[in-house]
Design a protein around this motif. Structure first.
Motif, PDB file in Angstrom:
ATOM      1  N   MET A   1      24.231  54.070  31.329  1.00 38.68           N
ATOM      2  CA  MET A   1      23.670  52.952  30.518  1.00 38.68           C
ATOM      3  C   MET A   1      24.676  52.296  29.867  1.00 38.68           C
ATOM      4  SD  MET A   1      20.558  52.308  31.777  1.00 38.68           S
ATOM      5  CE  MET A   1      20.058  50.921  30.504  1.00 38.68           C
TER       6      MET A   1
ATOM      7  N   PRO B   1      30.984  43.425  45.470  1.00 35.94           N
ATOM      8  CA  PRO B   1      30.576  44.590  45.473  1.00 35.94           C
ATOM      9  C   PRO B   1      29.180  44.653  45.810  1.00 35.94           C
ATOM     10  CG  PRO B   1      30.748  43.923  43.174  1.00 35.94           C
ATOM     11  CD  PRO B   1      31.323  42.816  43.827  1.00 35.94           C
ATOM     12  N   TYR B   2      28.654  45.532  46.924  1.00 33.89           N
ATOM     13  CA  TYR B   2      27.284  45.606  47.435  1.00 33.89           C
ATOM     14  C   TYR B   2      26.432  45.997  46.312  1.00 33.89           C
ATOM     15  CZ  TYR B   2      28.876  44.457  52.025  1.00 33.89           C
ATOM     16  OH  TYR B   2      29.421  43.864  53.012  1.00 33.89           O
TER      17      TYR B   2
ATOM     18  N   TYR C   1      26.638  45.212  43.290  1.00 33.64           N
ATOM     19  CA  TYR C   1      26.688  44.323  42.038  1.00 33.64           C
ATOM     20  C   TYR C   1      25.312  44.356  41.171  1.00 33.64           C
ATOM     21  CZ  TYR C   1      26.844  39.847  39.646  1.00 33.64           C
ATOM     22  OH  TYR C   1      26.992  38.705  38.736  1.00 33.64           O
ATOM     23  N   TRP C   2      24.123  44.592  41.826  1.00 31.66           N
ATOM     24  CA  TRP C   2      22.836  44.915  40.995  1.00 31.66           C
ATOM     25  C   TRP C   2      22.696  45.859  39.982  1.00 31.66           C
ATOM     26  CZ3 TRP C   2      18.467  42.793  40.423  1.00 31.66           C
ATOM     27  CH2 TRP C   2      17.182  43.507  39.876  1.00 31.66           C
ATOM     28  N   GLN C   3      23.904  46.907  40.301  1.00 35.01           N
ATOM     29  CA  GLN C   3      23.894  48.025  39.147  1.00 35.01           C
ATOM     30  C   GLN C   3      24.146  47.543  37.920  1.00 35.01           C
ATOM     31  OE1 GLN C   3      22.908  51.079  39.671  1.00 35.01           O
ATOM     32  NE2 GLN C   3      22.255  50.756  41.655  1.00 35.01           N
ATOM     33  N   ILE C   4      24.748  46.113  37.690  1.00 33.78           N
ATOM     34  CA  ILE C   4      25.182  45.700  36.734  1.00 33.78           C
ATOM     35  C   ILE C   4      24.024  45.374  35.581  1.00 33.78           C
ATOM     36  CG2 ILE C   4      26.405  43.870  35.556  1.00 33.78           C
ATOM     37  CD1 ILE C   4      28.167  43.477  38.045  1.00 33.78           C
ATOM     38  N   LEU C   5      23.034  44.861  36.336  1.00 34.02           N
ATOM     39  CA  LEU C   5      21.710  44.920  35.847  1.00 34.02           C
ATOM     40  C   LEU C   5      20.860  45.982  35.331  1.00 34.02           C
ATOM     41  CD1 LEU C   5      19.139  41.781  36.615  1.00 34.02           C
ATOM     42  CD2 LEU C   5      18.323  44.068  35.768  1.00 34.02           C
ATOM     43  N   ALA C   6      20.979  46.817  36.333  1.00 38.99           N
ATOM     44  CA  ALA C   6      20.098  47.965  36.237  1.00 38.99           C
ATOM     45  C   ALA C   6      20.568  49.114  35.193  1.00 38.99           C
ATOM     46  CB  ALA C   6      19.968  48.818  37.495  1.00 38.99           C
TER      47      ALA C   6
ATOM     48  N   CYS D   1      22.250  47.663  32.618  1.00 41.76           N
ATOM     49  CA  CYS D   1      22.737  46.776  31.428  1.00 41.76           C
ATOM     50  C   CYS D   1      24.139  46.955  31.064  1.00 41.76           C
ATOM     51  CB  CYS D   1      21.974  47.280  29.955  1.00 41.76           C
ATOM     52  SG  CYS D   1      20.295  47.121  30.101  1.00 41.76           S
ATOM     53  N   ALA D   2      24.986  46.875  32.215  1.00 45.27           N
ATOM     54  CA  ALA D   2      26.435  46.911  31.891  1.00 45.27           C
ATOM     55  C   ALA D   2      27.006  45.748  31.835  1.00 45.27           C
ATOM     56  CB  ALA D   2      27.151  47.499  33.224  1.00 45.27           C
ATOM     57  N   THR D   3      28.321  45.616  31.340  1.00 45.60           N
ATOM     58  CA  THR D   3      29.149  44.354  30.977  1.00 45.60           C
ATOM     59  C   THR D   3      30.471  44.645  31.858  1.00 45.60           C
ATOM     60  OG1 THR D   3      28.405  44.493  28.710  1.00 45.60           O
ATOM     61  CG2 THR D   3      30.623  43.202  29.457  1.00 45.60           C
ATOM     62  N   VAL D   4      30.627  43.619  32.769  1.00 50.30           N
ATOM     63  CA  VAL D   4      32.011  43.416  33.554  1.00 50.30           C
ATOM     64  C   VAL D   4      32.489  42.451  32.889  1.00 50.30           C
ATOM     65  CG1 VAL D   4      32.795  43.040  35.634  1.00 50.30           C
ATOM     66  CG2 VAL D   4      30.548  44.327  35.647  1.00 50.30           C
TER      67      VAL D   4
END
Lengths: 345, 345
Positions: B244, B266-267, B269-274, B276-279
């Protein structure tokens, strides 16, 4: 409660595309009893949210998928009926974020409930719409991630939706040029004429290249803030138009929720590097401590007319499934709620 | 300079995959003369960087593509021969970031040159390697984007490369558990035995699922910082293991530079939301003002032995093309430079 029955909508199968009646079963069960630490609530309002569609998928990521045969997990506004948790008393109003269900009565862990109070200043159901985690999603997403500066350009996808319309109006309050994307000409007109957006793009039937061209025309200095509810081609078109040091608030990917199988990420992911951009995902519940201050500020904007907001309320548990489908066909006019009470609260 | 000739390597065609000799032409031209505001420099060292490969593509994004028939654009370390710019005098050393070329002499805009000084403490070419924008990329990427906290887990792709090896060592200095990914068992051993990484993964021939499983085993609390040089399946495997509030420093996508056509993002990409990540994408040149302080801190770490770094230097313009290919086959042992001088600097 012994004479009362619980009516609930359970997930009969994993939906393909937009969920319909055959994906669910309506059933009658006894009203459940809370165990130690749990609370029985009567659901007064259901919140219909796009994220619930993603929980219906087997490969749902950030929450466990809804099991087949189980009631559809949902956020609700309820009244405590029976409490075996010290923080909650019968008669209290609570919001059960993503832990109640599409049913009359839910038993939930007391620790997961967010207490709210009735106010003479606004209807109780605002706690499930404009003052809920949903209504505060654009507040935190736009202010904490978007960090709007006067004169910057903000682009909003699904701008006519509950979250998007607030995100755009908040960017406008902060002095941005605001461009919205919506799926019908009528919605686009509404964004400009009623909500004060500077321009709007009807994205229906357009590919990345066409969308990118239209964004470029309406955002000649590039997009400083992209508030993304949708993902897919709209995200790609936005990435192609990012200004240097742009911020992308990654709030949802409604365009992907009804798809199965591997979904490619944005083809123009590379632009994040090329524009030194920041993409940040967020879940509003992590801002829970800041809710009261945020609600106070939002209320000020509502009272002064700077912020406009509409609820789209349907009545009765039976109305849930057709109302839920409206999220994906774009027919809803504001935040979708289902009212399960005849009281005036 | 009238008797001297300029030798240059020009781009003969757009390469497919790893560039080879047929993609370039070696030619002899007169030494050019600077116009007003320009400077003629003699290139002493060429820096061979993966980004140059992306400039060879027609659809290069953040820089204009290198035109066919033009010398290959490059970062070089040079000495001013003739200046028509007030800030630069003959004899000065300068780094020409992405504005000189694979050639003996370049004419460049004086405004684009970064002045450096010879020091008794380290060889001049350090300004093109560990103290260059490349060497400082892991410094700013890890510290400003990664924000490493003691006890956190950092995952580094292309960890045996010049950038990755520094990124991992800096995370280690900051008290992180550090896991590197590299393409051979020998490199993995080197990361652990020589550079002090906690563990290493050989990614060769493994798909997203296999990589994801190995990352999960070695990063049981999740990945707090992913330093991404590579993109592709490695990025996807990392996204599946984010903790997280993880931070992804998006530094490069070397895995994509040799591909043509649309490249899916990236397939996961959704994990960025899940999560709460910052790219965050970044280009180190935007930190230019902070270079001197960064170099001072890096020098301290080098002197104390906390930071290890190797240059891989080949001699003569003829060695450029085979040396450049090593970036993509993984054969280089440290930062790749081409030396064009016999002076001891």
């Amino acid at each position: 409660m012994t004479n009362q029955k619980n009516h609930q909508i359970t997930l009969a199968r994993r939906p393909e595309g937009i969920p319909g009646p055959d994906d669910f079963t309506l059933r009658e069960t006894p009203v459940p009893s809370p165990a130690d630490g749990e609370v029985l609530i009567q659901n007064l309002y259901l919140s219909l949210d796009a994220a619930v569609r993603s929980w219906m998928k087997e490969d749902c990521s950030y929450f466990p998928p809804i099991p087949l045969g189980a009631p559809v997990r949902s956020t609700t506004l309820g009244r405590v009926v029976e409490s075996r948790h010290p923080a909650h008393q019968p008669g209290d109003y609570v919001v059960a974020y993503a832990c109640a269900a599409w049913e009359d009565f839910s038993v939930v862990a007391g620790d997961g409930l967010y207490p709210v109070k009735a106010s003479p200043d606004f209807p109780l159901h605002y706690h499930l719409s404009v003052f809920s985690a949903m209504g505060l999603t654009p507040y935190f997403g736009m202010l904490d991630i978007g960090k709007p500066q006067p004169g910057e350009t903000a682009l909003i996808s699904a701008a006519a939706g509950a979250v998007g319309s607030l995100a755009g109006q908040i960017a406008k309050i902060k002095g941005c040029r605001v461009v919205g994307m919506a799926g019908t000409d009528a919605k686009c007109r509404m964004l400009v004429d009623e909500l004060g957006f500077d321009a709007a793009i009807n994205y229906k039937g357009k590919n990345t290249e066409q969308l990118s061209r239209e964004i470029a025309e309406l955002c000649p200095k590039g997009v400083d803030i992209f508030f993304d509810n949708v993902g897919g081609e709209i995200l790609d078109a936005a990435l192609l138009n990012l200004a240097m040091f742009a911020r992308v608030a990654f709030c949802g990917a409604i365009g992907d929720y009804t798809k199965n199988g591997p979904i490619p990420g944005p083809y123009h992911y590379w632009q994040i590097l090329a524009r030194c951009a920041t993409v940040r995902g967020f879940l509003t519940l992590y801002y829970k401590d800041q809710f009261p201050a945020a609600i106070a500020e939002m209320k000020g904007w509502l009272d002064s007319g700077q912020l406009k907001f509409t609820d789209d309320i349907s009545d009765g548990l039976d109305s849930t499934i057709p109302a839920f489908a409206k999220l994906f066909t774009g027919e809803n006019k504001g935040k979708l709620l289902v009212r399960l009470t005849s009281e005036d609260l």
